[in-house]
Motif scaffolding. Sequence first.
Motif, PDB file in Angstrom:
ATOM      1  N   LYS A   1       0.833  -1.202   0.000  1.00  0.00           N
ATOM      2  CA  LYS A   1       0.000   0.000   0.000  1.00  0.00           C
ATOM      3  C   LYS A   1       0.871   1.258   0.000  1.00  0.00           C
ATOM      4  O   LYS A   1       0.562   2.234  -0.671  1.00  0.00           O
ATOM      5  CB  LYS A   1      -0.925   0.024   1.219  1.00  0.00           C
ATOM      6  N   GLY A   2       1.967   1.244   0.773  1.00  0.00           N
ATOM      7  CA  GLY A   2       2.880   2.387   0.795  1.00  0.00           C
ATOM      8  C   GLY A   2       3.517   2.626  -0.561  1.00  0.00           C
ATOM      9  O   GLY A   2       3.597   3.763  -1.035  1.00  0.00           O
ATOM     10  N   VAL A   3       3.965   1.559  -1.206  1.00  0.00           N
ATOM     11  CA  VAL A   3       4.553   1.681  -2.544  1.00  0.00           C
ATOM     12  C   VAL A   3       3.499   2.167  -3.535  1.00  0.00           C
ATOM     13  O   VAL A   3       3.774   3.024  -4.380  1.00  0.00           O
ATOM     14  CB  VAL A   3       5.169   0.330  -2.997  1.00  0.00           C
ATOM     15  N   ASN A   4       2.283   1.645  -3.404  1.00  0.00           N
ATOM     16  CA  ASN A   4       1.194   2.051  -4.288  1.00  0.00           C
ATOM     17  C   ASN A   4       0.892   3.540  -4.129  1.00  0.00           C
ATOM     18  O   ASN A   4       0.695   4.255  -5.118  1.00  0.00           O
ATOM     19  CB  ASN A   4      -0.051   1.213  -3.990  1.00  0.00           C
ATOM     20  N   PHE A   5       0.844   4.012  -2.898  1.00  0.00           N
ATOM     21  CA  PHE A   5       0.592   5.434  -2.666  1.00  0.00           C
ATOM     22  C   PHE A   5       1.729   6.298  -3.192  1.00  0.00           C
ATOM     23  O   PHE A   5       1.507   7.377  -3.717  1.00  0.00           O
ATOM     24  CB  PHE A   5       0.369   5.722  -1.188  1.00  0.00           C
ATOM     25  N   MET A   6       2.965   5.835  -3.034  1.00  0.00           N
ATOM     26  CA  MET A   6       4.104   6.612  -3.525  1.00  0.00           C
ATOM     27  C   MET A   6       4.124   6.695  -5.037  1.00  0.00           C
ATOM     28  O   MET A   6       4.514   7.704  -5.614  1.00  0.00           O
ATOM     29  CB  MET A   6       5.421   6.000  -3.039  1.00  0.00           C
ATOM     30  N   SER A   7       3.709   5.626  -5.693  1.00  0.00           N
ATOM     31  CA  SER A   7       3.792   5.593  -7.146  1.00  0.00           C
ATOM     32  C   SER A   7       2.548   6.171  -7.825  1.00  0.00           C
ATOM     33  O   SER A   7       2.583   6.477  -9.008  1.00  0.00           O
ATOM     34  CB  SER A   7       4.028   4.165  -7.635  1.00  0.00           C
TER      35      SER A   7
ATOM     36  N   ALA B   1       2.215   7.452   3.210  1.00  0.00           N
ATOM     37  CA  ALA B   1       3.047   6.585   2.363  1.00  0.00           C
ATOM     38  C   ALA B   1       4.329   6.117   3.070  1.00  0.00           C
ATOM     39  O   ALA B   1       4.595   4.912   3.101  1.00  0.00           O
ATOM     40  CB  ALA B   1       3.367   7.283   1.041  1.00  0.00           C
ATOM     41  N   PRO B   2       5.132   7.008   3.656  1.00  0.00           N
ATOM     42  CA  PRO B   2       6.338   6.526   4.343  1.00  0.00           C
ATOM     43  C   PRO B   2       6.017   5.654   5.555  1.00  0.00           C
ATOM     44  O   PRO B   2       6.751   4.693   5.833  1.00  0.00           O
ATOM     45  CB  PRO B   2       7.064   7.800   4.779  1.00  0.00           C
ATOM     46  N   ALA B   3       4.940   5.964   6.276  1.00  0.00           N
ATOM     47  CA  ALA B   3       4.586   5.149   7.440  1.00  0.00           C
ATOM     48  C   ALA B   3       4.204   3.740   7.016  1.00  0.00           C
ATOM     49  O   ALA B   3       4.600   2.757   7.655  1.00  0.00           O
ATOM     50  CB  ALA B   3       3.449   5.800   8.212  1.00  0.00           C
ATOM     51  N   HIS B   4       3.444   3.611   5.929  1.00  0.00           N
ATOM     52  CA  HIS B   4       3.108   2.276   5.410  1.00  0.00           C
ATOM     53  C   HIS B   4       4.350   1.570   4.898  1.00  0.00           C
ATOM     54  O   HIS B   4       4.540   0.375   5.140  1.00  0.00           O
ATOM     55  CB  HIS B   4       2.091   2.377   4.272  1.00  0.00           C
ATOM     56  N   PHE B   5       5.174   2.293   4.185  1.00  0.00           N
ATOM     57  CA  PHE B   5       6.376   1.713   3.576  1.00  0.00           C
ATOM     58  C   PHE B   5       7.330   1.189   4.650  1.00  0.00           C
ATOM     59  O   PHE B   5       7.708   0.005   4.645  1.00  0.00           O
ATOM     60  CB  PHE B   5       7.047   2.783   2.705  1.00  0.00           C
ATOM     61  N   VAL B   6       7.720   2.037   5.568  1.00  0.00           N
ATOM     62  CA  VAL B   6       8.679   1.648   6.607  1.00  0.00           C
ATOM     63  C   VAL B   6       8.027   0.719   7.632  1.00  0.00           C
ATOM     64  O   VAL B   6       8.611  -0.297   8.024  1.00  0.00           O
ATOM     65  CB  VAL B   6       9.266   2.900   7.295  1.00  0.00           C
TER      66      VAL B   6
END
Length: 140
Positions: A33-39, A65-70
């Motif tokens: 989800k984090g990658v999806n939001f970033m892209s 996005a960073p909170a989901h990613f990390v």
Amino acid sequence: MATIKSLNKWANAHTYYLIDLLRVALGIFLFVKGVNFMSNLQEMMEVAKPFENIPGGMGILHYVAPAHFVGGFLIVIGLLTRWAVLAQLPILIGAVLVNFLGEMNTTNLVLAFVALLVCIFFLFYGSGKHSTDYYLKMQK
């Protein structure tokens, strides 16, 4: 501190591979989800539309996005799981609220609600016996 130690002892005594698999699946879901939001910034803006009139609404975009990613990565490897889950809770509560404040999307509502429930479970359960936290604790 004593409460966390007692929760860890209980979790380590009642550890199962299925729970570890659930933790990893949650982490992968949040990471993706984090990658999806970033892209896909356009989708992110659409999701955050109900919060655009709130002061600091753009800060939400920079936090999610960073909170989901990390956080997703930390949950997958089982490192600082409770802290990573704690960082996810405001996002997931907001994701549930978006469905009531904005356009209702039942699929997103179900995904957000299930992720919220699983995060609350891991907030109490912790990372379990098959995790980096447990491995590092045993190295002392």
